[in-house]
Design a protein around this motif. Structure first.
Motif, PDB file in Angstrom:
ATOM      1  N   SER A  63      63.116  14.793 -13.884  1.00  0.00           N
ATOM      2  CA  SER A  63      64.423  15.179 -14.428  1.00  0.00           C
ATOM      3  C   SER A  63      65.546  14.901 -13.444  1.00  0.00           C
ATOM      4  CB  SER A  63      64.428  16.669 -14.775  1.00  0.00           C
ATOM      5  OG  SER A  63      63.391  17.012 -15.643  1.00  0.00           O
ATOM      6  N   LEU A  64      65.254  15.140 -12.166  1.00  0.00           N
ATOM      7  CA  LEU A  64      66.271  15.058 -11.119  1.00  0.00           C
ATOM      8  C   LEU A  64      65.780  14.079 -10.059  1.00  0.00           C
ATOM      9  CD1 LEU A  64      66.764  18.918 -10.872  1.00  0.00           C
ATOM     10  CD2 LEU A  64      68.257  17.308 -12.091  1.00  0.00           C
ATOM     11  N   ARG A  65      66.353  12.893 -10.059  1.00  0.00           N
ATOM     12  CA  ARG A  65      65.908  11.822  -9.167  1.00  0.00           C
ATOM     13  C   ARG A  65      66.876  11.695  -8.001  1.00  0.00           C
ATOM     14  NH1 ARG A  65      67.660   6.191  -9.872  1.00  0.00           N
ATOM     15  NH2 ARG A  65      66.447   4.825  -8.508  1.00  0.00           N
ATOM     16  N   VAL A  66      66.334  11.609  -6.800  1.00  0.00           N
ATOM     17  CA  VAL A  66      67.136  11.296  -5.621  1.00  0.00           C
ATOM     18  C   VAL A  66      66.898   9.820  -5.328  1.00  0.00           C
ATOM     19  CG1 VAL A  66      67.602  11.811  -3.211  1.00  0.00           C
ATOM     20  CG2 VAL A  66      66.859  13.645  -4.756  1.00  0.00           C
ATOM     21  N   PRO A  67      67.875   8.955  -5.674  1.00  0.00           N
ATOM     22  CA  PRO A  67      67.667   7.519  -5.493  1.00  0.00           C
ATOM     23  C   PRO A  67      67.496   7.153  -4.021  1.00  0.00           C
ATOM     24  CG  PRO A  67      69.508   7.944  -6.980  1.00  0.00           C
ATOM     25  CD  PRO A  67      69.154   9.255  -6.323  1.00  0.00           C
ATOM     26  N   GLY A  68      66.797   6.062  -3.790  1.00  0.00           N
ATOM     27  CA  GLY A  68      66.642   5.556  -2.432  1.00  0.00           C
ATOM     28  C   GLY A  68      67.860   4.754  -2.020  1.00  0.00           C
ATOM     29  N   GLY A  69      67.713   4.004  -0.950  1.00  0.00           N
ATOM     30  CA  GLY A  69      68.820   3.174  -0.487  1.00  0.00           C
ATOM     31  C   GLY A  69      69.567   3.805   0.663  1.00  0.00           C
ATOM     32  N   ASP A  70      70.856   3.518   0.743  1.00  0.00           N
ATOM     33  CA  ASP A  70      71.703   3.977   1.838  1.00  0.00           C
ATOM     34  C   ASP A  70      71.702   5.500   1.920  1.00  0.00           C
ATOM     35  OD1 ASP A  70      73.631   4.448   3.724  1.00  0.00           O
ATOM     36  OD2 ASP A  70      75.268   3.472   2.639  1.00  0.00           O
ATOM     37  N   GLY A  71      71.238   6.024   3.051  1.00  0.00           N
ATOM     38  CA  GLY A  71      71.180   7.474   3.234  1.00  0.00           C
ATOM     39  C   GLY A  71      72.539   8.138   3.203  1.00  0.00           C
ATOM     40  N   GLY A  88      85.889  14.396   3.659  1.00  0.00           N
ATOM     41  CA  GLY A  88      85.393  13.270   2.874  1.00  0.00           C
ATOM     42  C   GLY A  88      83.987  12.845   3.205  1.00  0.00           C
ATOM     43  N   ARG A  89      83.242  13.680   3.931  1.00  0.00           N
ATOM     44  CA  ARG A  89      81.871  13.331   4.313  1.00  0.00           C
ATOM     45  C   ARG A  89      80.881  13.854   3.275  1.00  0.00           C
ATOM     46  NH1 ARG A  89      82.159  16.080  10.169  1.00  0.00           N
ATOM     47  NH2 ARG A  89      82.676  17.777   8.715  1.00  0.00           N
ATOM     48  N   ASN A  90      79.904  13.033   2.939  1.00  0.00           N
ATOM     49  CA  ASN A  90      78.868  13.410   1.983  1.00  0.00           C
ATOM     50  C   ASN A  90      77.940  14.435   2.631  1.00  0.00           C
ATOM     51  OD1 ASN A  90      76.839  13.616   0.081  1.00  0.00           O
ATOM     52  ND2 ASN A  90      76.247  11.461   0.168  1.00  0.00           N
ATOM     53  N   VAL A  91      77.974  15.673   2.145  1.00  0.00           N
ATOM     54  CA  VAL A  91      77.177  16.727   2.779  1.00  0.00           C
ATOM     55  C   VAL A  91      75.705  16.645   2.396  1.00  0.00           C
ATOM     56  CG1 VAL A  91      79.183  18.247   2.909  1.00  0.00           C
ATOM     57  CG2 VAL A  91      77.605  18.458   0.979  1.00  0.00           C
ATOM     58  N   LEU A  92      75.348  15.739   1.489  1.00  0.00           N
ATOM     59  CA  LEU A  92      73.938  15.508   1.156  1.00  0.00           C
ATOM     60  C   LEU A  92      73.377  14.307   1.907  1.00  0.00           C
ATOM     61  CD1 LEU A  92      74.032  15.964  -2.746  1.00  0.00           C
ATOM     62  CD2 LEU A  92      73.695  17.712  -0.985  1.00  0.00           C
ATOM     63  N   ALA A  93      74.233  13.624   2.666  1.00  0.00           N
ATOM     64  CA  ALA A  93      73.844  12.373   3.324  1.00  0.00           C
ATOM     65  C   ALA A  93      72.848  12.624   4.449  1.00  0.00           C
ATOM     66  CB  ALA A  93      75.075  11.666   3.885  1.00  0.00           C
ATOM     67  N   THR A  94      71.960  11.677   4.612  1.00  0.00           N
ATOM     68  CA  THR A  94      70.991  11.738   5.696  1.00  0.00           C
ATOM     69  C   THR A  94      71.715  11.866   7.038  1.00  0.00           C
ATOM     70  OG1 THR A  94      69.498  10.347   4.418  1.00  0.00           O
ATOM     71  CG2 THR A  94      69.060  10.542   6.775  1.00  0.00           C
ATOM     72  N   GLY A  95      71.316  12.841   7.831  1.00  0.00           N
ATOM     73  CA  GLY A  95      71.922  13.039   9.139  1.00  0.00           C
ATOM     74  C   GLY A  95      73.032  14.063   9.170  1.00  0.00           C
ATOM     75  N   HIS A  96      73.596  14.404   7.995  1.00  0.00           N
ATOM     76  CA  HIS A  96      74.631  15.440   7.977  1.00  0.00           C
ATOM     77  C   HIS A  96      73.962  16.793   8.208  1.00  0.00           C
ATOM     78  CE1 HIS A  96      77.865  18.070   6.568  1.00  0.00           C
ATOM     79  NE2 HIS A  96      78.681  17.033   6.675  1.00  0.00           N
TER      80      HIS A  96
END
Length: 410
Positions: free
Chosen positions: A293-301, A230-238
């Motif tokens: 076209s493809l935005r990576v939103p800011g906020g919680d990593g 259940g861990r976000n593999v795109l998350a900052t620090g993964h």
């Protein structure tokens, strides 16, 4: 129906915008217009509050007689793509973000749309008041009824806002770790919005570009990927998160030209792709940048995701998400590099390159090499024939602008 299924004609997935059979798909007379088996998606009976206490609906998908998925059902196409992610130990988490226009049920003198008069002033407002609280207040009764209808059907709406044009709204749907369910929510959402608007004596449209000189309506798709824990593999620090993000973006950019016929399925869809309109015209990406076209939103990593901003609100959610996820899978497995992210105005940085006309998009789709891997050759051909037939029928029509421009001058 719940125990045994319901006989439904398979050619329902071979119809044009008018509901007529497109014989080029081979689903009509060539099969004897045969039935498939409609089975409930989840067995839920969903109340239709706008139609009264004795009205309900049930969401179905189609199967072959032997119980296998019917190839022409877009929901089953998406299921095949999800199986490829499961083999990688990954699950897409998806949310659909849809824009729509609330319009008067009376058309203007030329048969076009016009904004609903404000319940406060009785006047039609043609000005753009993005994020206007007054517009939200004016239509609060309708928006509240939409929210109640969605809640009754289990569609997780999280918020609403007034968009970039008069009478244009956006209602966000919460992300879920089931891409098919996310698309189910989008379909139920569109049906509820249109029905509730009619209940209030108005119309609602998800047409991509109902007005020529103001904003179009999009379907923005937000996607992250979680592993078996259940861990976000795109998350900052993964581990390897940045690399995975880049590869996924690389695949999306590589497949984007041949996918435009899916993201923009109708003649009107292409009127939305204009420079500086926030509708993308080239495969671009960037961080916290709405011109790409493809935005990576800011906020919680930990919630890092990709926002795919290309689709019109008229796109089929199942096919759009299937094409998006297929492209991401392609980029991840082929380790495609997307190049550097765009900073600043992407319209100034990168020349237009995506197909901006229906015929060009269909040609690029037919010649595509990535989508057939994920749609399957049979469905890929089916969709191309369906859209090509509708394009040719559209092009054969003589429209009023032809008469206005040429009748008296040639």
């Amino acid at each position: 129906m719940i125990e045994h299924g319901l006989k439904l004609v398979g050619s329902v997935f071979g119809l044009d915008i008018h509901g007529d059979n497109v014989e080029e798909t081979g689903l009509g007379m060539a099969t004897g217009d045969r039935d498939q088996i409609g089975v409930p998606i989840d067995g839920r009976i969903l109340p239709m509050l706008w139609a009264g206490p004795d009205a309900a609906q049930m969401h179905l998908t189609l199967l072959d007689e032997d119980g296998s998925p019917f190839f022409a059902d877009p929901r089953q196409v998406l299921g095949d793509v999800l199986a490829k992610f499961k083999a990688l130990g990954l699950t897409p988490v998806v949310a659909c973000e849809l824009e729509f226009y609330l319009i008067d049920n009376a058309r203007d003198a030329k048969g076009g749309p016009q904004p609903v008069p404000s319940p406060f002033t009785g006047r039609r407002d043609w000005t753009t008041q993005v994020l206007s609280l007054e517009d939200m207040d004016a239509h609060r009764a309708l928006l509240t009824e939409i929210a109640e209808a969605l809640e009754a059907q289990g569609v997780p709406a999280t918020g609403a806002l007034s968009e970039y044009a008069p009478g244009q709204f956006e209602i966000n749907l919460h992300h879920v770790a089931d891409a098919q369910a996310a698309c189910d929510h989008a379909i139920l959402f569109k049906r509820a919005v249109r029905a509730v608007a009619r209940h209030h004596g108005h119309d609602a449209t998800f047409m991509a570009k109902p007005y020529g000189n103001i904003s179009g309506s999009g379907l923005h798709v937000h996607i992250s990927l979680v592993d078996e824990k259940g861990r976000n593999v795109l998350a900052t620090g993964h581990p390897h998160a940045d690399q995975r993000l880049r590869h996924a973006v690389g695949g999306l950019m590589a497949a984007m030209p041949e996918s435009i016929a899916v993201f923009a399925p109708n003649a009107n869809s292409y009127r939305r792709f204009q420079l500086g309109s926030y509708a993308p015209v080239a495969p671009t990406w960037g961080f916290e940048n709405r011109t790409v076209s493809l935005r990576v939103p800011g906020g919680d990593g930990q919630a890092r995701r990709i926002e795919h901003r290309v689709c019109g609100a008229d796109a089929n959610p199942y096919l759009a998400v299937a094409a998006i996820l297929g492209a991401m899978h392609y980029g991840l497995t082929k380790e495609i590099d997307p190049g550097p992210p765009i900073e600043g105005n992407a319209y100034d940085a990168v020349a237009p390159s995506l197909p901006r006309h229906w015929s060009n998009a269909l040609d690029t789709y037919d010649d595509g090499l990535i989508l057939p891997r994920y749609f399957g050759e049979r469905y890929h051909q089916h969709y191309g024939r369906l859209r090509r037939a509708e394009f040719e029928r559209y092009e054969a029509e003589v429209n009023p602008l032809d008469h206005a421009w040429y009748l008296d001058h040639l």
